[in-house]
Design a protein around this motif. Structure first.
Motif, PDB file in Angstrom:
ATOM      1  N   TYR A  27      -7.020  -1.895  -6.768  1.00  0.00           N
ATOM      2  CA  TYR A  27      -6.032  -1.617  -6.457  1.00  0.00           C
ATOM      3  C   TYR A  27      -6.137  -1.752  -8.527  1.00  0.00           C
TER       4      TYR A  27
ATOM      5  N   ASP B 201       1.187   5.232  -9.870  1.00  0.00           N
ATOM      6  CA  ASP B 201      -0.238   5.186  -8.952  1.00  0.00           C
ATOM      7  C   ASP B 201      -0.156   5.012  -7.572  1.00  0.00           C
ATOM      8  N   LEU B 202      -0.137   3.971  -7.572  1.00  0.00           N
ATOM      9  CA  LEU B 202       0.154   3.001  -5.997  1.00  0.00           C
ATOM     10  C   LEU B 202       1.013   4.201  -5.289  1.00  0.00           C
TER      11      LEU B 202
ATOM     12  N   VAL C 106       6.051   2.618  -0.548  1.00  0.00           N
ATOM     13  CA  VAL C 106       5.345   1.985  -0.303  1.00  0.00           C
ATOM     14  C   VAL C 106       5.792   0.923   1.460  1.00  0.00           C
TER      15      VAL C 106
ATOM     16  N   LEU D 294      -3.976   4.651  -6.406  1.00  0.00           N
ATOM     17  CA  LEU D 294      -4.973   3.248  -5.764  1.00  0.00           C
ATOM     18  C   LEU D 294      -4.676   2.930  -4.325  1.00  0.00           C
ATOM     19  N   THR D 295      -5.241   1.923  -4.300  1.00  0.00           N
ATOM     20  CA  THR D 295      -5.376   1.616  -2.359  1.00  0.00           C
ATOM     21  C   THR D 295      -4.503   0.755  -2.439  1.00  0.00           C
ATOM     22  N   PHE D 296      -4.580  -0.105  -2.907  1.00  0.00           N
ATOM     23  CA  PHE D 296      -3.564  -1.360  -2.685  1.00  0.00           C
ATOM     24  C   PHE D 296      -2.817  -1.770  -4.050  1.00  0.00           C
ATOM     25  N   ALA D 297      -1.254  -3.326  -4.464  1.00  0.00           N
ATOM     26  CA  ALA D 297      -1.810  -3.252  -5.419  1.00  0.00           C
ATOM     27  C   ALA D 297      -0.649  -4.951  -4.663  1.00  0.00           C
TER      28      ALA D 297
ATOM     29  N   VAL E 206       0.704  -1.300   0.063  1.00  0.00           N
ATOM     30  CA  VAL E 206      -0.367   0.033  -0.030  1.00  0.00           C
ATOM     31  C   VAL E 206       0.399   1.608   0.247  1.00  0.00           C
ATOM     32  N   ALA E 207      -0.014   2.995  -0.077  1.00  0.00           N
ATOM     33  CA  ALA E 207       0.811   3.454   0.026  1.00  0.00           C
ATOM     34  C   ALA E 207       1.272   4.036   1.245  1.00  0.00           C
TER      35      ALA E 207
END
Length: 322
Positions: free
Chosen positions: A155, A193-194, A218, A199-202, A130-131
Motif C-alpha cells: 500500500y 503509482d496506484l 481507481v 500498488l495494491t491499495f491506498a 484500488v487500481a
C-alpha cells in the motif's frame, strides 16, 4: 525593600503585557507564511490554499503558502516550530503530526510542546481505493486477494506518519491483513503509482482521490468514517464492510510556534471561525466531503493530546523502516 522589588516586578510585567497587547493590535503588518508540509496537489495543499485565501481576506495581509514536504509532514512542522512566535509563520497541520513523536525518534521538536495549537480547519474521511485493474470490488475481496498473494500486497502513503499511513496500519491491525508499506513524498506521486498498478491499495483522502475516482482510474471500496459521506453516498463504510468500529478521519488544523501571544492566537482563531461562514470556503469543503472546523483553542489543544496518546499507543510497534 521587598515591597519595592515586588512593585518593580509588577510594573515590568505590566509593561511586557502592554507591549504584547500593542504588538497584537498592530499585527499583521507584513505577509504571513503558511507552511503546507506536503507536496502540491494533495489534500493538505488544497486545504492550505483555501485557508490562505480566507485568512488574507480577513487579516488584510498577503498569506503565502510554502510547500515544505518530507518525512510525513515533520520537515514542515519542524520549520514552523523553530520560527519566531510572532504570528508570521503558521503550519497547516493534520492528524499525522500527532504520531510523529513515536514514528520519528530524532525529531527536533515536540508537536504538543513546541507548537501552539490554534484550531481545526476541516475534517475529511479517507477512502480505500484500488487500481481499476485489480480484480477486487469490495473489502472482503481485497482481504482475500492479499491472503492469496502473500508478500506481494502493498500500500502507498504520502510518507511515514501521514494520514494514509495511519489509516492503512489501523486497517492492517484490525483485519490481520499483511501488506508492505511504500511511502512517497506526497499523495500525488502515490496516486500515480496506484493508477499504474504498482500498488495494491491506498487509503487516501476523499478530496485527493476525487478526480481519479470520477475518472474511473481507481475503484473506491470503502470510507473510513463511521457514517457514509455525502461525497460517495454509494460507497460503504469499513464498519459496514466487515471491519467493526473502524473510524479514522483526517483533520486539518492551524498551528504556530510555541509562545504565540494570546491576542494574536485569538485573532487567527476568529479569522478561521469567520471563514467557516464564507460561501466559497464552504463550497470547497463540501467538494471534499469535509466538515468545517473552528474548534476553540483550549478544546483543540486537549483534542490534540488525546489524538497523540491514541496514535502513540497504536504506532509504537510499527516498523517505520518500510
Amino acid at each position: 525593600m521587598f515591597k519595592h522589588v515586588f512593585a518593580r516586578a509588577a510594573m515590568a510585567s505590566m509593561i511586557v503585557t502592554a507591549c504584547a497587547a500593542a504588538h497584537a493590535a498592530e499585527w499583521p503588518e507584513r505577509p504571513i507564511t503558511l507552511v503546507a508540509p506536503f507536496t502540491p496537489g494533495g489534500t493538505t495543499d488544497i486545504v492550505a490554499r483555501a485557508m490562505a485565501a480566507q485568512l488574507q481576506k480577513r487579516l488584510g495581509q498577503t498569506v503565502v503558502v510554502e510547500n515544505k514536504p518530507g518525512a510525513g509532514g515533520t520537515v514542515g512542522a519542524g520549520i514552523v516550530a523553530r520560527a519566531r512566535p510572532d504570528g508570521y509563520t503558521l503550519l497547516l497541520a493534520n492528524v499525522g503530526h500527532t504520531a510523529g513523536g513515536v514514528l520519528y525518534k530524532n525529531l527536533s521538536y515536540d508537536f504538543e510542546r513546541d507548537l501552539t495549537q490554534i484550531t481545526t480547519v476541516a475534517n475529511v474521511p479517507n477512502v480505500l481505493v484500488v487500481a481499476r485493474t485489480l480484480p477486487v470490488s469490495n473489502v472482503a475481496e481485497l482481504l482475500a486477494y492479499a491472503k492469496a498473494h502473500p508478500g506481494d500486497a502493498n500500500y502507498g502513503s504520502a510518507g511515514i506518519g501521514s494520514t494514509q499511513h495511519l489509516s492503512a496500519e489501523l486497517l492492517l491491525k484490525q483485519t490481520g491483513m499483511q501488506a508492505v508499506h511504500v511511502p512517497f513524498k506526497g499523495a500525488a506521486p502515490m496516486m500515480t503509482d496506484l493508477i499504474g498498478g504498482r500498488l495494491t491499495f491506498a487509503l487516501d483522502s476523499a478530496a485527493s482521490a476525487a478526480s481519479q475516482i470520477a475518472g474511473g482510474n481507481v475503484k473506491p471500496l470503502a470510507v473510513t468514517s463511521l457514517r457514509r459521506t455525502r461525497f460517495l453516498p454509494d460507497v460503504p463504510t469499513l464498519d459496514e464492510s466487515g471491519v467493526p468500529g473502524f473510524e479514522m478521519t483526517t483533520w486539518y488544523s492551524l498551528a504556530a510556534p510555541k509562545d504565540l501571544p494570546a491576542p494574536i492566537k485569538q485573532k487567527i482563531y476568529q479569522a478561521v471561525v469567520d471563514s467557516m461562514k464564507d460561501p466559497d470556503l464552504r463550497k470547497t469543503l463540501d467538494s471534499m466531503a469535509a466538515d468545517p472546523g473552528g474548534m476553540p483553542p483550549e478544546e483543540f489543544a486537549a483534542f490534540v493530546h488525546q489524538e497523540t496518546e491514541r496514535w502513540t499507543q497504536l504506532a509504537g510497534g510499527w516498523d517505520t523502516t518500510k
